[in-house]
Scaffold this motif. Structure first.
Motif, short mmCIF file in Angstrom:
data_model
loop_
_atom_site.label_atom_id
_atom_site.label_comp_id
_atom_site.label_asym_id
_atom_site.label_seq_id
_atom_site.Cartn_x
_atom_site.Cartn_y
_atom_site.Cartn_z
N GLN A 166 68.96 77.52 45.05
CA GLN A 166 69.26 76.61 46.14
C GLN A 166 70.75 76.28 46.10
OE1 GLN A 166 67.49 74.90 48.78
NE2 GLN A 166 69.68 74.61 49.12
N ALA A 167 71.46 76.66 47.16
CA ALA A 167 72.89 76.33 47.21
C ALA A 167 73.08 74.85 47.47
CB ALA A 167 73.56 77.13 48.33
N LEU A 168 74.01 74.26 46.78
CA LEU A 168 74.30 72.85 47.03
C LEU A 168 75.79 72.61 46.91
CD1 LEU A 168 74.67 71.02 44.08
CD2 LEU A 168 72.43 72.06 43.86
N ILE A 169 76.23 71.56 47.58
CA ILE A 169 77.63 71.20 47.54
C ILE A 169 77.74 69.86 46.83
CG2 ILE A 169 77.59 70.11 49.85
CD1 ILE A 169 80.46 71.30 50.23
N VAL A 170 78.74 69.78 45.96
CA VAL A 170 78.96 68.53 45.24
C VAL A 170 80.39 68.10 45.48
CG1 VAL A 170 79.33 69.86 43.10
CG2 VAL A 170 78.94 67.41 42.94
N ALA A 171 80.58 66.82 45.76
CA ALA A 171 81.91 66.29 46.06
C ALA A 171 82.06 64.93 45.40
CB ALA A 171 82.09 66.17 47.57
N VAL A 172 83.21 64.72 44.79
CA VAL A 172 83.46 63.46 44.09
C VAL A 172 84.78 62.87 44.57
CG1 VAL A 172 83.83 62.34 41.85
CG2 VAL A 172 82.22 64.25 42.04
N GLU A 173 84.70 61.63 45.03
CA GLU A 173 85.92 60.90 45.41
C GLU A 173 86.47 60.22 44.16
OE1 GLU A 173 85.36 58.03 48.63
OE2 GLU A 173 86.66 56.64 47.55
N THR A 174 87.79 60.41 43.92
CA THR A 174 88.41 59.74 42.77
C THR A 174 89.51 58.80 43.25
OG1 THR A 174 90.20 61.32 42.47
CG2 THR A 174 88.11 61.85 41.39
N ASP A 175 90.04 58.00 42.32
CA ASP A 175 91.21 57.20 42.67
C ASP A 175 92.44 58.10 42.69
OD1 ASP A 175 91.82 57.67 40.05
OD2 ASP A 175 91.76 55.58 39.41
N ALA A 176 93.60 57.55 43.03
CA ALA A 176 94.79 58.37 43.23
C ALA A 176 95.27 59.05 41.95
CB ALA A 176 95.91 57.52 43.83
N THR A 177 94.91 58.49 40.78
CA THR A 177 95.32 59.12 39.52
C THR A 177 94.39 60.28 39.17
OG1 THR A 177 93.88 57.74 38.16
CG2 THR A 177 96.09 56.88 38.65
N MET A 178 93.27 60.38 39.84
CA MET A 178 92.20 61.34 39.56
C MET A 178 91.58 61.12 38.18
SD MET A 178 92.97 64.88 41.44
CE MET A 178 94.69 65.21 41.70
N GLU A 179 91.82 59.92 37.63
CA GLU A 179 91.24 59.60 36.32
C GLU A 179 89.84 58.99 36.47
OE1 GLU A 179 92.87 59.47 33.06
OE2 GLU A 179 94.22 60.91 34.00
N HIS A 180 89.61 58.35 37.60
CA HIS A 180 88.35 57.61 37.75
C HIS A 180 87.58 58.04 38.99
CE1 HIS A 180 91.24 54.88 35.65
NE2 HIS A 180 90.25 54.92 34.77
N PRO A 181 86.35 58.50 38.80
CA PRO A 181 85.52 58.83 39.97
C PRO A 181 85.02 57.56 40.62
CG PRO A 181 84.24 59.11 37.97
CD PRO A 181 85.61 58.68 37.53
N ARG A 182 84.88 57.60 41.94
CA ARG A 182 84.30 56.44 42.65
C ARG A 182 82.91 56.76 43.16
NH1 ARG A 182 89.70 55.35 45.96
NH2 ARG A 182 90.80 53.97 44.52
N TYR A 183 82.86 57.66 44.14
CA TYR A 183 81.57 57.97 44.76
C TYR A 183 81.34 59.46 44.77
CZ TYR A 183 82.08 53.22 46.42
OH TYR A 183 82.25 51.87 46.48
N MET A 184 80.07 59.82 44.88
CA MET A 184 79.78 61.25 44.99
C MET A 184 78.81 61.51 46.14
SD MET A 184 76.99 61.88 41.96
CE MET A 184 76.45 63.46 42.49
N VAL A 185 78.88 62.77 46.59
CA VAL A 185 77.89 63.28 47.54
C VAL A 185 77.41 64.58 46.94
CG1 VAL A 185 77.64 64.45 49.76
CG2 VAL A 185 78.81 62.25 49.66
N ILE A 186 76.10 64.78 46.90
CA ILE A 186 75.58 66.06 46.41
C ILE A 186 74.35 66.39 47.25
CG2 ILE A 186 74.23 64.96 44.54
CD1 ILE A 186 74.87 67.50 42.86
N GLU A 187 74.35 67.54 47.86
CA GLU A 187 73.23 67.88 48.76
C GLU A 187 73.14 69.38 48.99
OE1 GLU A 187 73.92 65.87 52.47
OE2 GLU A 187 76.05 66.31 52.39
N PRO A 188 71.95 69.83 49.40
CA PRO A 188 71.79 71.26 49.66
C PRO A 188 72.56 71.66 50.91
CG PRO A 188 69.67 70.11 49.64
CD PRO A 188 70.72 69.07 49.67
N VAL A 189 73.00 72.90 50.93
CA VAL A 189 73.58 73.45 52.16
C VAL A 189 72.90 74.79 52.42
CG1 VAL A 189 75.85 72.35 52.13
CG2 VAL A 189 75.49 74.44 50.83
N ARG A 190 72.90 75.19 53.66
CA ARG A 190 72.25 76.46 54.04
C ARG A 190 72.96 77.62 53.38
NH1 ARG A 190 73.63 79.01 58.11
NH2 ARG A 190 74.78 77.25 58.96
#
Ligand SMILES: [Zn+2]
Length: 320
Positions: A166-190
């Motif tokens: 199952q293909a899925l896409i994962v994305a993580v929003e970080t702060d400007a330093t890229m040291e700290h993750p804030r939110y994520m999205v992870i879901e299947p894609v066609r």
């Protein structure tokens, strides 16, 4: 990430949970406040004045304006449930307070219900989480990667595109330093093609989001959509996972895969991938708010419409 801040924060203890939600009456009141935070509102005409009466052991509310009759649970995800509310509340607590993802089989043992009931509970609760996560958009710096469920891509990208996965896409929003993750999205894609990636970007990325990806061709659609796009070049797959613009997306992905290990064991589950992944995202995105998990999820369930078991079993992953 300040991992310890998550691990050592004070969650809701079982004793506190029982004090707040240990009886049917307490659960009823909590759900009432959650569904109607400013007092009763008729679901038909939005008027506030109502009278109430008992019928077959249930409290009914009748609108004084339009005479519409309703109960606390009708029109919500709790509709038609035969379980006591306190069983639901315990399921909500167990599914959000444990460190690892709880499978339906384990939920069954804790709740003392049959497997099918536990499955239905878990999937209904996951559905409410999915609907809550469905409108999340990521902004600022966003690390994005492609991944697959149901098989590991050993040593880098060799597993890309296998049809058993199952293909899925994962994305993580970080702060400007890229040291700290804030939110994520992870879901299947066609698929990881241009159409899917364009549709995904339109839905999940705020206009000013800057994205970081590897060199996969379809990711170029993010630049076409107006996002600043940094392609991370690395000599080896290992170096690629350590690069600042890719580190968090890899950490998060491996945590999700580990969490799903005992839950998502076969391809039979693949059609429910969206829900399982949304559960992981829902918990991650609220990881600093462990004490509020029950009231927040309760609200999500109260505003989530009814879903029959049949509808839950016919789940489809592909909206784009
Ligand atoms: Zn009314």
């Amino acid at each position: 990430m300040a991992i310890n801040a998550v691990q050592f924060q004070k969650g809701l203890s079982m004793t506190e949970f029982m004090e707040s939600y240990g009886t049917e009456a307490k659960c009823y009141r909590a759900l009432y406040r959650s569904r109607w935070p400013k007092g009763f509102r008729c679901p038909k005409c939005s008027q506030r004045r109502r009278l109430s009466f008992f019928r077959e052991g249930k409290i009914y509310y009748q609108c004084r304006a339009c005479q519409h009759q309703t109960t606390l649970t009708s029109g919500t995800l709790f509709q038609a449930t035969r379980l006591p509310l306190r069983t639901w509340f315990l399921a909500i607590h167990l599914l959000t307070s444990t460190k690892t993802n709880m499978a339906a089989l384990e939920l069954k043992r804790h709740l003392g219900v049959c497997y099918r009931t536990a499955w239905r509970l878990k999937h209904k609760i996951m559905q409410a989480m999915t609907e809550r996560e469905a409108t999340r958009t990521l902004q600022g710096f966003v690390q994005i990667d492609d991944a697959y469920l149901g098989g590991e891509r050993n040593g880098g990208k060799s597993g890309r595109g296998s049809e058993n996965k199952q293909a899925l896409i994962v994305a993580v929003e970080t702060d400007a330093t890229m040291e700290h993750p804030r939110y994520m999205v992870i879901e299947p894609v066609r698929a990881f093609d241009n159409a899917s990636m364009s549709a995904w970007a339109a839905r999940r990325l705020a206009p000013e989001a800057e994205v970081f990806t590897d060199g996969l061709g379809a990711f170029r659609r993010f630049a076409d959509a107006g996002h600043a796009h940094t392609v991370i070049e690395a000599d080896s797959p290992r170096a690629a996972t350590q690069a600042p613009g890719a580190r968090w997306v890899n950490v998060v992905l491996s945590n999700v895969k580990r969490a799903l290990d005992g839950v998502y064991h076969s391809l039979k589950q693949a059609k429910y991938a969206r829900r399982y992944l949304a559960e992981a995202a829902y918990r991650f995105n609220r990881r600093f708010r462990l004490r509020d998990m029950v009231p927040r999820l309760l609200r999500a369930i109260a505003v989530c419409g009814p879903h029959s078991e049949r509808a839950l079993r016919e789940a489809s992953n592909f909206s784009y």
